[in-house]
Design a protein around this motif. Sequence first.
Motif, PDB file in Angstrom:
ATOM      1  N   PHE A   5       0.807  -1.218   0.000  1.00 56.12           N
ATOM      2  CA  PHE A   5       0.000   0.000   0.000  1.00 56.12           C
ATOM      3  C   PHE A   5       0.839   1.267   0.000  1.00 56.12           C
ATOM      4  O   PHE A   5       1.911   1.320   0.589  1.00 56.12           O
ATOM      5  N   VAL A   6       0.331   2.265  -0.709  1.00 53.74           N
ATOM      6  CA  VAL A   6       0.888   3.614  -0.661  1.00 53.74           C
ATOM      7  C   VAL A   6       0.380   4.234   0.629  1.00 53.74           C
ATOM      8  O   VAL A   6      -0.819   4.206   0.898  1.00 53.74           O
ATOM      9  N   HIS A   7       1.285   4.794   1.421  1.00 54.62           N
ATOM     10  CA  HIS A   7       0.894   5.388   2.695  1.00 54.62           C
ATOM     11  C   HIS A   7       1.476   6.791   2.782  1.00 54.62           C
ATOM     12  O   HIS A   7       2.690   6.961   2.629  1.00 54.62           O
ATOM     13  N   GLY A 123       5.499   5.586  -4.837  1.00 53.47           N
ATOM     14  CA  GLY A 123       4.084   5.241  -5.021  1.00 53.47           C
ATOM     15  C   GLY A 123       3.659   5.286  -6.476  1.00 53.47           C
ATOM     16  O   GLY A 123       2.969   4.385  -6.963  1.00 53.47           O
ATOM     17  N   LEU A 127       2.382   2.135  -8.700  1.00 55.34           N
ATOM     18  CA  LEU A 127       1.056   2.163  -9.332  1.00 55.34           C
ATOM     19  C   LEU A 127       1.181   1.883 -10.825  1.00 55.34           C
ATOM     20  O   LEU A 127       0.402   1.107 -11.389  1.00 55.34           O
ATOM     21  N   VAL A 132       0.456  -2.081  -6.536  1.00 60.56           N
ATOM     22  CA  VAL A 132      -0.210  -1.513  -5.362  1.00 60.56           C
ATOM     23  C   VAL A 132      -1.597  -2.124  -5.170  1.00 60.56           C
ATOM     24  O   VAL A 132      -2.407  -2.154  -6.098  1.00 60.56           O
ATOM     25  N   GLU A 134      -3.535  -1.172  -2.186  1.00 58.05           N
ATOM     26  CA  GLU A 134      -4.342  -0.160  -1.519  1.00 58.05           C
ATOM     27  C   GLU A 134      -3.583   1.157  -1.413  1.00 58.05           C
ATOM     28  O   GLU A 134      -2.363   1.198  -1.547  1.00 58.05           O
ATOM     29  N   ILE A 135      -4.352   2.215  -1.143  1.00 51.23           N
ATOM     30  CA  ILE A 135      -3.801   3.546  -0.872  1.00 51.23           C
ATOM     31  C   ILE A 135      -4.403   4.021   0.448  1.00 51.23           C
ATOM     32  O   ILE A 135      -5.625   4.016   0.613  1.00 51.23           O
ATOM     33  N   HIS A 136      -3.530   4.404   1.399  1.00 53.59           N
ATOM     34  CA  HIS A 136      -3.957   4.926   2.689  1.00 53.59           C
ATOM     35  C   HIS A 136      -3.456   6.367   2.797  1.00 53.59           C
ATOM     36  O   HIS A 136      -2.253   6.607   2.722  1.00 53.59           O
ATOM     37  N   LEU A 137      -4.380   7.295   2.985  1.00 51.05           N
ATOM     38  CA  LEU A 137      -4.020   8.711   3.066  1.00 51.05           C
ATOM     39  C   LEU A 137      -4.504   9.311   4.374  1.00 51.05           C
ATOM     40  O   LEU A 137      -5.636   9.064   4.796  1.00 51.05           O
ATOM     41  N   PHE A 151       0.743  12.413  -6.238  1.00 54.91           N
ATOM     42  CA  PHE A 151       0.376  11.719  -7.476  1.00 54.91           C
ATOM     43  C   PHE A 151       0.642  12.521  -8.741  1.00 54.91           C
ATOM     44  O   PHE A 151       0.361  12.049  -9.831  1.00 54.91           O
ATOM     45  N   ARG A 175      -8.946   5.210   3.084  1.00 54.59           N
ATOM     46  CA  ARG A 175      -8.354   3.936   2.659  1.00 54.59           C
ATOM     47  C   ARG A 175      -9.108   3.464   1.420  1.00 54.59           C
ATOM     48  O   ARG A 175     -10.337   3.379   1.424  1.00 54.59           O
TER      49      ARG A 175
END
Length: 183
Positions: A5-7, A123, A127, A132, A134-137, A151, A175
Motif C-alpha cells: 500500500f501507498v501510505h 508510489g 502504481l 499496489v 491499496e492507498i492509505h491517506l 500523485f 483507505r
Amino acid sequence: MSLVFVHATLTLDGFLAGPNGEVDWMFDVPSAPEDQEVVDRVCANIGAVVGGANSTRTIEDDGIPYGGIVNAPVFLMTHTPAPPVERDGITYTFVVDDIAEAVESAKRAAGGKWVSLLGGSIGRQCLQLGLVDEIHLDVVPVLLGEGISLFGGLGMRVDLERLETSAFASETHLRFRVLEASV
C-alpha cells in the motif's frame, strides 16, 4: 500474501512536503486519540517498508521511516550500490534501480504483514507497474499552494474503491483498494 500500500500524510491540495521538502505543517494541527488509533492500527500491520532516499538523508539525519515506531526492514531505492546498514535494530537494504525487486524483497521480509510504500515517486512507480493493492491517506487541512506532489505526473487513470473513511480532530483518514489502472 502481503498487502502492498501507498501510505502518506498529505495536505488538502495533495502535497507530501513543501517545495524544499519541509514537513513542519504536519505537526501544526491538533489530533485526537482516535487519530493516533488509526495510525497505530496501520503501523501494527506493517512488516516492511519501501522508500526512496540516500543513506545520509534517510538513516543518519533522523529521517527514519515512521520516526522509528515501525520496527520493520526498510528497502531503499538508490542508483548507487551500497551494503545494508543496521540502525536501532532496523536493517536498511539498498536496491539499485529495480523497484519491482524492492517490493518483492519487502514482501518476503514482511512475512505476510503489509508492505508500506513511502514517497511520491515510489508510489507512482509502483502504481504504474500494477504493484499496489491499496492507498492509505491521512489528509491534513492545510493548503500549501506548491510543493512535492503525491500523485502529480502519474500519467494514468487509477480506479479505486473506498474501503474506509474516518475523521477526528483535524485529520481525515482515507483507505482505498486499487481496482484498475490504465494509461
